[in-house]
Design a protein around this motif. Structure first.
Motif, PDB file in Angstrom:
ATOM      1  N   LEU A 264     -19.750  -6.158  -5.161  1.00 47.38           N
ATOM      2  CA  LEU A 264     -19.916  -6.055  -3.714  1.00 47.38           C
ATOM      3  C   LEU A 264     -19.001  -7.057  -3.032  1.00 47.38           C
ATOM      4  N   VAL A 265     -18.271  -6.588  -2.034  1.00 43.95           N
ATOM      5  CA  VAL A 265     -17.309  -7.431  -1.334  1.00 43.95           C
ATOM      6  C   VAL A 265     -17.912  -7.926  -0.026  1.00 43.95           C
ATOM      7  N   GLY A 266     -17.694  -9.198   0.275  1.00 43.14           N
ATOM      8  CA  GLY A 266     -18.058  -9.717   1.583  1.00 43.14           C
ATOM      9  C   GLY A 266     -19.438 -10.313   1.696  1.00 43.14           C
ATOM     10  N   LEU A 267     -20.123 -10.578   0.576  1.00 43.23           N
ATOM     11  CA  LEU A 267     -21.482 -11.115   0.633  1.00 43.23           C
ATOM     12  C   LEU A 267     -21.492 -12.626   0.407  1.00 43.23           C
ATOM     13  N   SER A 268     -22.404 -13.296   1.093  1.00 39.73           N
ATOM     14  CA  SER A 268     -22.561 -14.738   0.926  1.00 39.73           C
ATOM     15  C   SER A 268     -23.467 -15.039  -0.258  1.00 39.73           C
ATOM     16  N   HIS A 269     -23.553 -16.298  -0.615  1.00 40.47           N
ATOM     17  CA  HIS A 269     -24.436 -16.719  -1.708  1.00 40.47           C
ATOM     18  C   HIS A 269     -25.883 -16.296  -1.435  1.00 40.47           C
ATOM     19  N   SER A 270     -26.358 -16.550  -0.210  1.00 40.58           N
ATOM     20  CA  SER A 270     -27.754 -16.228   0.122  1.00 40.58           C
ATOM     21  C   SER A 270     -28.013 -14.720   0.061  1.00 40.58           C
ATOM     22  N   SER A 271     -26.999 -13.910   0.432  1.00 38.17           N
ATOM     23  CA  SER A 271     -27.166 -12.458   0.372  1.00 38.17           C
ATOM     24  C   SER A 271     -27.289 -11.993  -1.076  1.00 38.17           C
ATOM     25  N   TRP A 272     -26.490 -12.562  -1.946  1.00 37.57           N
ATOM     26  CA  TRP A 272     -26.584 -12.227  -3.368  1.00 37.57           C
ATOM     27  C   TRP A 272     -27.957 -12.597  -3.928  1.00 37.57           C
ATOM     28  N   VAL A 273     -28.434 -13.766  -3.567  1.00 31.58           N
ATOM     29  CA  VAL A 273     -29.758 -14.195  -4.039  1.00 31.58           C
ATOM     30  C   VAL A 273     -30.827 -13.228  -3.557  1.00 31.58           C
ATOM     31  N   HIS A 274     -30.705 -12.793  -2.310  1.00 33.88           N
ATOM     32  CA  HIS A 274     -31.668 -11.837  -1.744  1.00 33.88           C
ATOM     33  C   HIS A 274     -31.689 -10.538  -2.540  1.00 33.88           C
ATOM     34  N   ILE A 275     -30.503 -10.048  -2.933  1.00 28.40           N
ATOM     35  CA  ILE A 275     -30.415  -8.789  -3.679  1.00 28.40           C
ATOM     36  C   ILE A 275     -30.948  -8.942  -5.097  1.00 28.40           C
ATOM     37  N   LEU A 276     -30.521  -9.999  -5.765  1.00 29.29           N
ATOM     38  CA  LEU A 276     -30.855 -10.169  -7.183  1.00 29.29           C
ATOM     39  C   LEU A 276     -32.311 -10.565  -7.424  1.00 29.29           C
ATOM     40  N   ARG A 277     -32.957 -11.086  -6.382  1.00 30.41           N
ATOM     41  CA  ARG A 277     -34.332 -11.580  -6.561  1.00 30.41           C
ATOM     42  C   ARG A 277     -35.276 -10.493  -7.068  1.00 30.41           C
TER      43      ARG A 277
ATOM     44  N   ASN B 287     -19.332  -9.367  -9.653  1.00 29.55           N
ATOM     45  CA  ASN B 287     -18.523 -10.389  -9.002  1.00 29.55           C
ATOM     46  C   ASN B 287     -19.399 -11.350  -8.203  1.00 29.55           C
ATOM     47  N   ALA B 288     -20.685 -11.369  -8.485  1.00 32.69           N
ATOM     48  CA  ALA B 288     -21.598 -12.296  -7.810  1.00 32.69           C
ATOM     49  C   ALA B 288     -21.200 -13.737  -8.102  1.00 32.69           C
ATOM     50  N   PRO B 289     -21.336 -14.630  -7.123  1.00 33.38           N
ATOM     51  CA  PRO B 289     -21.002 -16.043  -7.386  1.00 33.38           C
ATOM     52  C   PRO B 289     -21.915 -16.610  -8.471  1.00 33.38           C
ATOM     53  N   HIS B 290     -21.354 -17.454  -9.294  1.00 35.79           N
ATOM     54  CA  HIS B 290     -22.136 -18.008 -10.405  1.00 35.79           C
ATOM     55  C   HIS B 290     -23.281 -18.882  -9.903  1.00 35.79           C
ATOM     56  N   SER B 291     -23.120 -19.425  -8.709  1.00 39.75           N
ATOM     57  CA  SER B 291     -24.197 -20.236  -8.133  1.00 39.75           C
ATOM     58  C   SER B 291     -25.441 -19.398  -7.868  1.00 39.75           C
ATOM     59  N   ALA B 292     -25.256 -18.090  -7.645  1.00 41.28           N
ATOM     60  CA  ALA B 292     -26.399 -17.191  -7.462  1.00 41.28           C
ATOM     61  C   ALA B 292     -26.896 -16.665  -8.805  1.00 41.28           C
ATOM     62  N   LEU B 293     -25.971 -16.360  -9.695  1.00 43.39           N
ATOM     63  CA  LEU B 293     -26.352 -15.809 -10.999  1.00 43.39           C
ATOM     64  C   LEU B 293     -27.163 -16.787 -11.843  1.00 43.39           C
ATOM     65  N   ARG B 294     -26.917 -18.064 -11.683  1.00 40.83           N
ATOM     66  CA  ARG B 294     -27.567 -19.058 -12.543  1.00 40.83           C
ATOM     67  C   ARG B 294     -29.088 -19.012 -12.437  1.00 40.83           C
ATOM     68  N   HIS B 295     -29.598 -18.483 -11.330  1.00 36.51           N
ATOM     69  CA  HIS B 295     -31.051 -18.413 -11.149  1.00 36.51           C
ATOM     70  C   HIS B 295     -31.661 -17.184 -11.816  1.00 36.51           C
ATOM     71  N   PHE B 296     -30.843 -16.204 -12.155  1.00 37.26           N
ATOM     72  CA  PHE B 296     -31.386 -14.931 -12.638  1.00 37.26           C
ATOM     73  C   PHE B 296     -30.974 -14.584 -14.069  1.00 37.26           C
ATOM     74  N   LEU B 297     -29.811 -15.061 -14.502  1.00 33.55           N
ATOM     75  CA  LEU B 297     -29.353 -14.726 -15.845  1.00 33.55           C
ATOM     76  C   LEU B 297     -30.272 -15.231 -16.970  1.00 33.55           C
ATOM     77  N   PRO B 298     -30.969 -16.352 -16.808  1.00 35.19           N
ATOM     78  CA  PRO B 298     -31.883 -16.759 -17.878  1.00 35.19           C
ATOM     79  C   PRO B 298     -32.951 -15.708 -18.200  1.00 35.19           C
ATOM     80  N   LYS B 299     -33.226 -14.796 -17.250  1.00 37.05           N
ATOM     81  CA  LYS B 299     -34.200 -13.726 -17.502  1.00 37.05           C
ATOM     82  C   LYS B 299     -33.592 -12.602 -18.343  1.00 37.05           C
ATOM     83  N   ALA B 300     -32.257 -12.538 -18.364  1.00 35.38           N
ATOM     84  CA  ALA B 300     -31.574 -11.434 -19.042  1.00 35.38           C
ATOM     85  C   ALA B 300     -31.257 -11.828 -20.484  1.00 35.38           C
ATOM     86  N   THR B 301     -32.285 -11.973 -21.264  1.00 42.32           N
ATOM     87  CA  THR B 301     -32.115 -12.482 -22.628  1.00 42.32           C
ATOM     88  C   THR B 301     -31.564 -11.443 -23.602  1.00 42.32           C
TER      89      THR B 301
END
Length: 342
Positions: free
Chosen positions: A81-94, A107-121
């Motif tokens: 997704l193009v044009g999204l902020s960190h907070s928008s990514w967090v909102h989607i991935l939550r 292409n999500a920022p890694h600062s947002a992914l770090r909160h969700f990838l630990p669930k993707a074991t």
């Protein structure tokens, strides 16, 4: 679950009578799919592969979050997704359920992914084509099943630190100093990974590129080198490439006893006249044969040179034992796509 490229997913999603593969390329298509999937749990639970690619506005956030919330059995997710902020990514991935996910490209920022990838074991294939800065924010994220990684140089070591990665693509995404690549190789040497397939965006000024790679990945079966310019401003781009030292290049290639396929991409010219096949054939012999003795395992070579110029040339060669042992241009065969290993 097989990982599908964007083009392949789009084709299959159009052909499949049961929509287990869904491709969404506009905000309107996301809204329509959410309305359709909300009416039937069977439809939502049947989707295993989701591919979302478009420039998103704030108005699309709710529908995107609903979409990921509905699909509880995703195994393959491409989210660009193009044009999204960190907070928008967090909102989607939550709302995303990642517990069954095996393949992720985003292409999500890694600062947002770090909160969700630990669930993707269960992730096996991870493609992160986004620049995260000088320090990777995914450090200490466990990936027990990870075997295939595509990421920037600075992210490689943190991602594979606790994984047995076999296939690795190191891509140049942003400004890096000349010490980043050597540091990554040093960390790779201490990892538990056994690399067999490697793609590296490399600095053409690195004369010992093959030797450095061999120190950390001697069991490679496929190697793809893509030349990138890492030169500081003001320095001449005319320089000696590592393959100009033909004897060293030949010896370094032989240090990979299992290498089956080799691909090289460069803006430089490899031969005097690209249209003359015997010049390229002579080059291959110089690289791979010592006193007529061939490389112990190399069977396929793809050369793409003079990239970016009107004379750009892409050719695939195969070593064949037929009417004498020699390199044969694959004239009548469809060469492998440049971005694929076969």
């Amino acid at each position: 679950m097989r990982y599908y490229t964007r083009r392949r997913a789009r084709l299959l999603s159009e052909l499949a009578p049961i929509r287990d593969i869904v491709t969404l390329t506009t905000e309107d298509s996301v809204g329509k799919f959410v309305a359709w999937a909300s009416q039937s749990r069977i439809i939502a639970s049947g989707v295993k592969s989701l591919h979302v690619n478009f420039k998103a506005s704030l108005a699309a956030l709710r529908a995107l979050r609903q979409c990921l919330s509905l699909l509880q059995h995703l195994e393959d997710l491409e989210l660009h997704l193009v044009g999204l902020s960190h907070s928008s990514w967090v909102h989607i991935l939550r709302s995303a359920n990642l517990k069954n996910l095996q393949n992720l490209s985003t292409n999500a920022p890694h600062s947002a992914l770090r909160h969700f990838l630990p669930k993707a074991t269960s992730i096996q294939h991870l493609h992160l084509p986004s620049f995260c800065g000088d320090v990777c924010q995914l450090d200490d994220t466990p990936f027990p099943c990870l075997t295939d990684v595509t990421a920037a140089t600075v992210c490689i070591a943190p991602l594979i630190n606790h994984a047995r990665v076999e296939r690795l693509s190191v891509i140049h995404l942003g400004p890096e100093d000349s010490t980043v690549f050597p540091r990554m190789l040093k960390l790779l040497a201490s990892s538990i990974s056994t690399l067999t397939i490697l793609h590296v965006d490399f600095n053409p000024g690195n004369r010992d590129i093959l030797r450095h790679i061999n120190e950390v990945a001697p069991k490679l079966t496929a190697l793809k080198l893509i030349e990138r310019e890492f030169l500081p401003q003001g320095r001449s781009l005319r320089q000696c490439h590592p393959w100009n030292h033909s004897v060293e290049w030949q010896n370094d290639l032989r240090c990979f006893p299992y290498l089956h396929r080799f691909l090289l991409h460069t803006s430089a010219s490899l031969v005097r006249t690209p249209s003359i096949e015997h010049e390229e054939l002579a080059l291959l012999r110089a690289w791979t044969c010592i006193k007529l003795a061939p490389h112990p395992s190399l069977m396929y070579v793809t050369l793409w040179y003079l990239v970016g110029s009107p004379s750009a040339t892409l050719k695939s060669w195969k070593w064949e034992v037929r009417n004498g042992v020699k390199w044969v241009l694959q004239t009548h065969a469809i060469p492998p796509e440049w971005d694929q290993f076969i």
